[in-house]
Each structure stands twice: as structure tokens, then as C-alpha cells.
Design a protein around this motif. Structure first.
Motif, short mmCIF file in Angstrom:
data_model
loop_
_atom_site.label_atom_id
_atom_site.label_comp_id
_atom_site.label_asym_id
_atom_site.label_seq_id
_atom_site.Cartn_x
_atom_site.Cartn_y
_atom_site.Cartn_z
N GLU A 95 25.17 15.38 16.49
CA GLU A 95 25.12 16.75 16.99
C GLU A 95 25.15 17.73 15.82
O GLU A 95 25.80 17.50 14.80
CB GLU A 95 26.29 17.02 17.93
CG GLU A 95 26.23 18.37 18.63
CD GLU A 95 27.33 18.54 19.67
OE1 GLU A 95 27.93 19.62 19.71
OE2 GLU A 95 27.58 17.59 20.42
N LEU A 96 24.41 18.83 15.96
CA LEU A 96 24.36 19.85 14.91
C LEU A 96 24.41 21.22 15.57
O LEU A 96 23.46 21.65 16.22
CB LEU A 96 23.07 19.69 14.09
CG LEU A 96 22.93 20.59 12.86
CD1 LEU A 96 23.94 20.19 11.79
CD2 LEU A 96 21.51 20.51 12.29
N ASP A 97 25.52 21.90 15.44
CA ASP A 97 25.72 23.23 16.01
C ASP A 97 25.31 23.31 17.49
O ASP A 97 24.62 24.23 17.92
CB ASP A 97 24.91 24.26 15.22
CG ASP A 97 25.55 24.60 13.88
OD1 ASP A 97 26.55 23.95 13.53
OD2 ASP A 97 25.04 25.50 13.19
N GLY A 98 25.74 22.33 18.26
CA GLY A 98 25.45 22.32 19.69
C GLY A 98 24.14 21.67 20.05
O GLY A 98 23.85 21.47 21.24
N PHE A 99 23.32 21.32 19.06
CA PHE A 99 22.06 20.63 19.32
C PHE A 99 22.28 19.12 19.24
O PHE A 99 22.86 18.61 18.28
CB PHE A 99 21.00 21.02 18.28
CG PHE A 99 20.41 22.39 18.48
CD1 PHE A 99 19.23 22.55 19.19
CD2 PHE A 99 21.02 23.51 17.94
CE1 PHE A 99 18.67 23.81 19.37
CE2 PHE A 99 20.48 24.78 18.10
CZ PHE A 99 19.31 24.93 18.83
N LYS A 100 21.80 18.40 20.24
CA LYS A 100 21.87 16.94 20.23
C LYS A 100 20.79 16.40 19.29
O LYS A 100 19.63 16.78 19.38
CB LYS A 100 21.65 16.39 21.64
CG LYS A 100 21.69 14.87 21.73
CD LYS A 100 21.41 14.39 23.13
CE LYS A 100 21.38 12.87 23.21
NZ LYS A 100 21.03 12.39 24.59
N VAL A 101 21.19 15.52 18.38
CA VAL A 101 20.27 14.97 17.38
C VAL A 101 19.73 13.63 17.85
O VAL A 101 20.50 12.73 18.18
CB VAL A 101 20.97 14.80 16.02
CG1 VAL A 101 20.01 14.20 14.99
CG2 VAL A 101 21.53 16.13 15.52
N SER A 102 18.40 13.50 17.89
CA SER A 102 17.75 12.24 18.24
C SER A 102 16.86 11.81 17.09
O SER A 102 16.10 12.62 16.54
CB SER A 102 16.90 12.40 19.51
OG SER A 102 17.71 12.80 20.60
N LEU A 103 16.92 10.52 16.73
CA LEU A 103 16.15 9.98 15.62
C LEU A 103 15.19 8.90 16.12
O LEU A 103 15.58 8.04 16.91
CB LEU A 103 17.09 9.37 14.57
CG LEU A 103 18.24 10.27 14.07
CD1 LEU A 103 19.17 9.47 13.16
CD2 LEU A 103 17.69 11.49 13.35
N ASP A 104 13.96 8.98 15.67
CA ASP A 104 12.96 7.97 16.04
C ASP A 104 12.06 7.73 14.82
O ASP A 104 11.10 8.45 14.61
CB ASP A 104 12.13 8.46 17.23
CG ASP A 104 11.11 7.42 17.70
OD1 ASP A 104 11.19 6.26 17.23
OD2 ASP A 104 10.24 7.76 18.52
#
Length: 231
Positions: A62-71
Motif C-alpha cells: 500500500e502507498l498513501d491509501g493506494f493498493k499496490v499490485s505487481l505483475d
């Protein structure tokens, strides 16, 4: 390990061509060339050095309320606010700035080489229902390089703006940020800042991208080492 004596005995019963095919392959399939050996030795040292240089061993979710997704090389940040969804996307490939200026310590005669950073272009999609307001952004080589007011110290700028319904396609009209009215441009930058995409957040995108790109680079080195050493 191949045994020359055994080869000589078996060759009485087996034709020469078959003996060459079977035992020649058995002897050489695990052999390494000089170039392979040197590459494996170098990679072993390089992997250790790169892992020591890693600042983050784990990429945040998570980054400042944003959910982080990696692909793989793709990174997506996603956040929902009441009736809208904000999506930020970027790709870490070919994003590392290798031309960093050296940082000079006034107390020292030595200049440290500047840290390489990943500065990807990124898209911001603000979605409400079936409508999407989209921005394509990139980091400025010089802060404040765009906009109507030169006093702004923006580290990123708007390259392109789109607005469409449904799915995006090549038919969707897009306007370059550099040709729109300067005051409108600054208002849109303020709009992005209110949505959380500020200078401070852009710095965090650089940090996230730099750490993830470094992690991907180490993984590539490890894969190359295993491939070359036939493990």
C-alpha cells in the motif's frame, strides 16, 4: 564421470557411431565453456553486491491509501473514493536514469556517484461509472519545466489528456498537455494534487519504482546464473 576404459570395452559390441552419440553426449552435456564459467563466477559476486545495495527487501502492498499490485514489469496503484476510482499504472522497463549528477560533499574531496533512480511515465485514470478522465504523465528533467506559472516546482508534468466512455481505444481523442491553455494546465495539476497525485506522492512513485526495478534486476541476475550454470 566418463571412463575411457569402459568406452573401449563397450565399443566392441556397439557400432562406433552409436558409441560416439551416446557416450560423447554423456561426457559433454554438463561441461561448461570458459565464457560460461567466468559468467557464473561474476554473477555470484554481482548478486551478493546487489542484494547488499537493496534498500527494501519487500515491496509495500500500500502507498498513501493506494493498493499496490505487481505483475512482472507492470505496477498498478488503485484507490476508491466514494463514487470514483483512481488507478495509476506504470511499467518499470527502461526507466532507470543512469545519467545522475554526482553528489559532491563540501567536506570531502571525493564526489559520490549519484544514485540511479527509476522515473517511469505513468497514467492516472479517474473513473466515475462508465466515464474515464485519463492523464499520461512523465517526470520533468528540470522541476517547473511546464505550466503557466514558472514559480511552480512540479517534478512531473501532464503529457496527454483524454476523456472517454467505456473502454479506451485508439479512436479516443487525446490532447497534448503542452498545447492546452497554460491556466487550464495549472488547474488540472491542482486537480491531480487534490486527488492525491502531488509532488510528494510522485517522489514516492520514484522510490517505489526504483526499489521494484532493483528487485527485478536481482531476480534477472539469479535467473541468468541458474540458466548458465545448468542448475
Amino acid at each position: 564421470m566418463c571412463n575411457r576404459q569402459n568406452d573401449a570395452i563397450i565399443s566392441f559390441a556397439v557400432p562406433k557411431i552409436q558409441n560416439s552419440q551416446i557416450y560423447g553426449y554423456e561426457c559433454n552435456r554438463n561441461a561448461h565453456t570458459k565464457a560460461e564459467k567466468e559468467l557464473v563466477e561474476f554473477l555470484a559476486e554481482e548478486i551478493v553486491a546487489e542484494k547488499k545495495a537493496q534498500k527494501l527487501k519487500t515491496i509495500p502492498t500500500e502507498l498513501d491509501g493506494f493498493k499496490v499490485s505487481l505483475d512482472s514489469a507492470e505496477v498498478t496503484l488503485q484507490k476508491k473514493n466514494q463514487n470514483e476510482e483512481i488507478r495509476i499504472s506504470f511499467n518499470i522497463n527502461h526507466t532507470v536514469d543512469s545519467n545522475s549528477e554526482p553528489e559532491i560533499d563540501p567536506q570531502s574531496d571525493n564526489a559520490d556517484i549519484g544514485e540511479m533512480k527509476s522515473k517511469p511515465s505513468f497514467t492516472v485514470d479517474i473513473v466515475r461509472g462508465n466515464q474515464t478522465l485519463g492523464f499520461t504523465c512523465s517526470f520533468n528533467s528540470e522541476p517547473g519545466a511546464s505550466g503557466a506559472d514558472d514559480s511552480y516546482n512540479d517534478i512531473f508534468g501532464i503529457d496527454e489528456i483524454t476523456f472517454y466512455e467505456g473502454e479506451h481505444s485508439d479512436k479516443v481523442y487525446a490532447v497534448a498537455g503542452e498545447i492546452i491553455d497554460g491556466y487550464l494546465y495549472d488547474l488540472l495539476m491542482n486537480y491531480l494534487e487534490e486527488k492525491g497525485i502531488s509532488n510528494g506522492f510522485a517522489e514516492k512513485i520514484i522510490e517505489l519504482s526504483t526499489n521494484y526495478e532493483h528487485t527485478a534486476y536481482v531476480s534477472l541476475l539469479e535467473g541468468l546464473s541458474k540458466f548458465t550454470s545448468n542448475k
